[in-house]
Design an enzyme around this catalytic site. Structure first.
Site, PDB file in Angstrom:
ATOM      1  N   HIS A  59      10.545   3.026 -25.955  1.00 21.12           N
ATOM      2  CA  HIS A  59      11.352   2.445 -24.868  1.00 21.12           C
ATOM      3  C   HIS A  59      11.723   0.985 -25.116  1.00 21.12           C
ATOM      4  O   HIS A  59      12.072   0.269 -24.181  1.00 21.12           O
ATOM      5  CB  HIS A  59      10.609   2.574 -23.530  1.00 21.12           C
ATOM      6  CG  HIS A  59      10.523   3.990 -23.033  1.00 21.12           C
ATOM      7  ND1 HIS A  59       9.644   4.394 -22.051  1.00 21.12           N
ATOM      8  CD2 HIS A  59      11.203   5.106 -23.403  1.00 21.12           C
ATOM      9  CE1 HIS A  59       9.807   5.688 -21.833  1.00 21.12           C
ATOM     10  NE2 HIS A  59      10.735   6.147 -22.644  1.00 21.12           N
TER      11      HIS A  59
ATOM     12  N   ASN B 278       5.298   1.740 -23.724  1.00 21.32           N
ATOM     13  CA  ASN B 278       5.174   0.368 -23.230  1.00 21.32           C
ATOM     14  C   ASN B 278       6.060  -0.588 -24.009  1.00 21.32           C
ATOM     15  O   ASN B 278       6.289  -0.429 -25.209  1.00 21.32           O
ATOM     16  CB  ASN B 278       3.724  -0.093 -23.291  1.00 21.32           C
ATOM     17  CG  ASN B 278       2.852   0.686 -22.340  1.00 21.32           C
ATOM     18  OD1 ASN B 278       3.370   1.343 -21.442  1.00 21.32           O
ATOM     19  ND2 ASN B 278       1.552   0.641 -22.528  1.00 21.32           N
TER      20      ASN B 278
HETATM   21  P1  NAD Z   1       3.504   4.930 -14.935  1.00 18.91           P
HETATM   22  O1  NAD Z   1       3.393   3.578 -14.326  1.00 18.91           O
HETATM   23  O2  NAD Z   1       4.489   5.870 -14.373  1.00 18.91           O
HETATM   24  O3  NAD Z   1       2.073   5.607 -14.859  1.00 18.91           O
HETATM   25  C1  NAD Z   1       0.912   4.926 -15.212  1.00 18.91           C
HETATM   26  C2  NAD Z   1      -0.206   5.935 -15.239  1.00 18.91           C
HETATM   27  O4  NAD Z   1      -1.365   5.263 -15.698  1.00 18.91           O
HETATM   28  C3  NAD Z   1      -0.519   6.546 -13.878  1.00 18.91           C
HETATM   29  O5  NAD Z   1      -0.590   7.949 -14.020  1.00 18.91           O
HETATM   30  C4  NAD Z   1      -1.883   5.947 -13.523  1.00 18.91           C
HETATM   31  O6  NAD Z   1      -2.709   6.860 -12.810  1.00 18.91           O
HETATM   32  C5  NAD Z   1      -2.458   5.646 -14.899  1.00 18.91           C
HETATM   33  N1  NAD Z   1      -3.397   4.537 -14.927  1.00 18.91           N
HETATM   34  C6  NAD Z   1      -3.343   3.370 -14.243  1.00 18.91           C
HETATM   35  N2  NAD Z   1      -4.375   2.572 -14.554  1.00 18.91           N
HETATM   36  C7  NAD Z   1      -5.098   3.261 -15.473  1.00 18.91           C
HETATM   37  C8  NAD Z   1      -6.296   2.965 -16.182  1.00 18.91           C
HETATM   38  N3  NAD Z   1      -6.951   1.809 -16.016  1.00 18.91           N
HETATM   39  N4  NAD Z   1      -6.785   3.886 -17.042  1.00 18.91           N
HETATM   40  C9  NAD Z   1      -6.130   5.078 -17.207  1.00 18.91           C
HETATM   41  N5  NAD Z   1      -4.995   5.402 -16.580  1.00 18.91           N
HETATM   42  C10 NAD Z   1      -4.482   4.502 -15.717  1.00 18.91           C
HETATM   43  O7  NAD Z   1       3.711   4.697 -16.485  1.00 18.91           O
HETATM   44  P2  NAD Z   1       4.444   5.525 -17.611  1.00 18.91           P
HETATM   45  O8  NAD Z   1       4.072   6.959 -17.491  1.00 18.91           O
HETATM   46  O9  NAD Z   1       4.164   4.796 -18.849  1.00 18.91           O
HETATM   47  O10 NAD Z   1       6.008   5.441 -17.289  1.00 18.91           O
HETATM   48  C11 NAD Z   1       6.603   4.309 -16.722  1.00 18.91           C
HETATM   49  C12 NAD Z   1       7.698   3.615 -17.512  1.00 18.91           C
HETATM   50  O11 NAD Z   1       7.628   2.216 -17.190  1.00 18.91           O
HETATM   51  C13 NAD Z   1       7.551   3.683 -19.007  1.00 18.91           C
HETATM   52  O12 NAD Z   1       8.809   3.954 -19.511  1.00 18.91           O
HETATM   53  C14 NAD Z   1       7.128   2.300 -19.468  1.00 18.91           C
HETATM   54  O13 NAD Z   1       7.938   1.870 -20.537  1.00 18.91           O
HETATM   55  C15 NAD Z   1       7.472   1.386 -18.329  1.00 18.91           C
HETATM   56  N6  NAD Z   1       6.390   0.384 -18.081  1.00 18.91           N
HETATM   57  C16 NAD Z   1       5.830  -0.305 -19.131  1.00 18.91           C
HETATM   58  C17 NAD Z   1       4.804  -1.225 -18.900  1.00 18.91           C
HETATM   59  C18 NAD Z   1       4.193  -1.949 -20.076  1.00 18.91           C
HETATM   60  O14 NAD Z   1       4.861  -2.164 -21.080  1.00 18.91           O
HETATM   61  N7  NAD Z   1       2.908  -2.327 -20.008  1.00 18.91           N
HETATM   62  C19 NAD Z   1       4.347  -1.458 -17.611  1.00 18.91           C
HETATM   63  C20 NAD Z   1       4.962  -0.762 -16.561  1.00 18.91           C
HETATM   64  C21 NAD Z   1       5.977   0.151 -16.813  1.00 18.91           C
END
Ligand code: NAD
Length: 245
Positions: free
Chosen positions: A111, A94
């Site tokens: 990242h 994140n």
């Molecule tokens: P992803 O969005 O691909 O997957 C998120 C996962 O979290 C999914 O498998 C989903 O089922 C699960 N999920 C959703 N809500 C949940 C909850 N309440 N409890 C448990 N699990 C839950 O995310 P990723 O695998 O981290 O990869 C995506 C890329 O996008 C990463 O590189 C990340 O850096 C970036 N990203 C970051 C943020 C952030 O900083 N918060 C947000 C979105 C995307």
């Protein structure tokens, strides 16, 4: 015997209940933008203003977000496990700062971070929680080459040496809220398991790499993670089934 070295890997799902949207891998959209418009190196060449503005908006939104019980439970584990002689390494995909806000002292942001900028010319990185623009000048080398400090698709994540060393040494690997489709993070479980770590995933549903884990706890991270951490801190044992939560 207690686990000596725990590695926790978090993804967008750990922050979802704090109101930060996850990455929609099945549609290729992130915050209603196509990934190739905002999250690949070519996007910075094609339309740098769009890229800066995209992360400016996210950075501004971040100021209104708070950590949730899953972030706080991970911080508690990090603070209290060393008192039992163990170590916890927290690696996050994140770019938000909710782990830090929850009290985690050492967070490996593989990242990059929203609250950071990078000079594409000299490679220096610095804290920044304000808007950035393509016209910005690097405070170090004075080049007009400032970009959001985000690792784009096709770029090498940060701290891979430290992460690989932690995975090689860990005896418990926990993945929270990550879909298992973005590599190299998606391969961490397989590597840790090959070094004989017990591997547990926390997700709403089975991730793309669920079969690499020994088992998973499925449900909202704000519920499953605090229950797991509480059980681990009290008993030294792993909570195994939903029924026990
Ligand atoms: P992803 O969005 O691909 O997957 C998120 C996962 O979290 C999914 O498998 C989903 O089922 C699960 N999920 C959703 N809500 C949940 C909850 N309440 N409890 C448990 N699990 C839950 O995310 P990723 O695998 O981290 O990869 C995506 C890329 O996008 C990463 O590189 C990340 O850096 C970036 N990203 C970051 C943020 C952030 O900083 N918060 C947000 C979105 C995307």
């Amino acid at each position: 015997m207690d686990y000596q070295h725990i590695v926790v890997l978090t993804g967008a799902g750990v922050s979802a209940e704090s109101g930060i949207p996850v990455f929609r891998s099945e549609t290729g959209l992130w915050e209603n933008h196509r990934v190739e418009d905002v999250c690949v190196p070519e996007a910075l060449v094609r339309n740098p203003r769009l890229v800066h503005d995209f992360y400016n908006t996210m950075r501004r939104n971040l100021k209104t977000k708070d950590p949730n019980p899953a972030h706080r439970a991970i911080a508690k584990l990090q603070q209290e496990w060393p008192q039992r002689g163990g170590k916890v390494t927290l690696v996050t995909q994140n770019i938000d700062d909710l782990h830090e806000m929850a009290g985690s002292m050492e967070v490996i942001h593989m990242h990059g971070e929203l609250n950071s900028l990078l000079c594409a010319k000299c490679g220096r990185r610095w804290f920044n929680d304000e808007d950035s623009s393509p016209e910005d000048i690097c405070p170090h080398c004075k080049a007009q080459a400032v970009r959001p400090d985000i690792v784009f698709f096709g770029e090498i994540p940060y701290y891979m040496d430290e992460i690989t060393a932690a995975l090689a040494a860990c005896d418990l690997f926990i993945a929270v809220g990550t879909s298992g489709v973005v590599y190299p993070a998606a391969g961490f479980c397989q590597y840790a398991r090959a070094q004989h770590a017990v591997c547990v995933e926390f997700n709403l549903e089975k991730s793309a790499v669920a079969t690499n884990f020994h088992y998973g706890l499925y449900g909202k991270a704000s519920q499953t993670v605090p229950a797991f951490v509480k059980h681990l801190l009290i008993t030294g044992q792993l909570l195994r089934t939903d029924e026990e939560i």
